[in-house]
Design an enzyme around this catalytic site. Sequence first.
Site: not given
Length: 231
Positions: A12, A198
Site C-alpha cells: 500500500e 474484495d
Amino acid sequence: MKLAVIGAMEEEVTILRSKLKDAKQEMIAHCEFTTGSYEGVEVILLKSGIGKVNAAISTTLLLDRFKPDYVINTGSAGGFHHTLNVGDVVISTDVRHHDVDVTAFDYEYGQVPGLPAAYKADEKLISITEEAVSELNGIQVAKGTIATGDSFMNDPKRVEDVRAKFADLYAVEMEAAAVAQVCHQFKTPFVVIRALSDIAGKESDVSFDKFLEQAAVHSTELVLNVIKRIH
C-alpha cells in the site's frame, strides 16, 4: 505545506515511496517513516502496520513528531455497499469503529466513551479528492462511511452483523477509525481513500490475495492526484 500519507502494508506504500524526491527513511518503534517531496509538497509516508493498535501508535508518533497539516489514510478495503465492485475507490465522509460496543451505557454502537460516534473527514480534503478523480480513467469512485475493526471480514455472519448496525456502510478495513480517532484528538484534518481488494463475505480472502496489488495502484493513483492539488 506538509502532508502525511498512511498505509498499513508494504503493497500500500511502495508505489508512493518510489515517487518521492530526496526520500529518507527512519524507523521509530517498528514504524517506517519515509520523508520526501512530491510535486513540491512535503510528504511523510508512514507504513503503520496492520490493525487498530498499530495504526494508533504510529499515527500518534507521526502527528507528535512530524506535525503534518493533513493526513490521508490509504490502501485496500472490503466493499460493503451493493453498488461497489473490486477495484472501485471509496472516499470517506466519516469513519466509525464496527467492533466497539458500550451501548449498555447509552453510547451509540461503535462509539468509544468520551469521543464521537463518527469521525468526520475534512470537507476540504474530500473536495480536493473529488476533483482529483476527474483525471482517473476507468475507476469507479464512491463517497460514504468506512468502518474499522480488528477482523478480516470473510465470515458472512460477521458481515451481516455489521451490516445490521450500519445501514449505509460503503467499506470496511482494519486501521482507518484508529487513524481518525488520533487525528481527532490532535485536531488534524484527515480523509480516508481506500480501493476495494474484495467484497466483504464473498470469498474475500481469495479476492484479497488476488486483487491487493490492483487496489494499491488505484488508491495510490488517486492519492498522487490529490497531492498535486493540495498546495
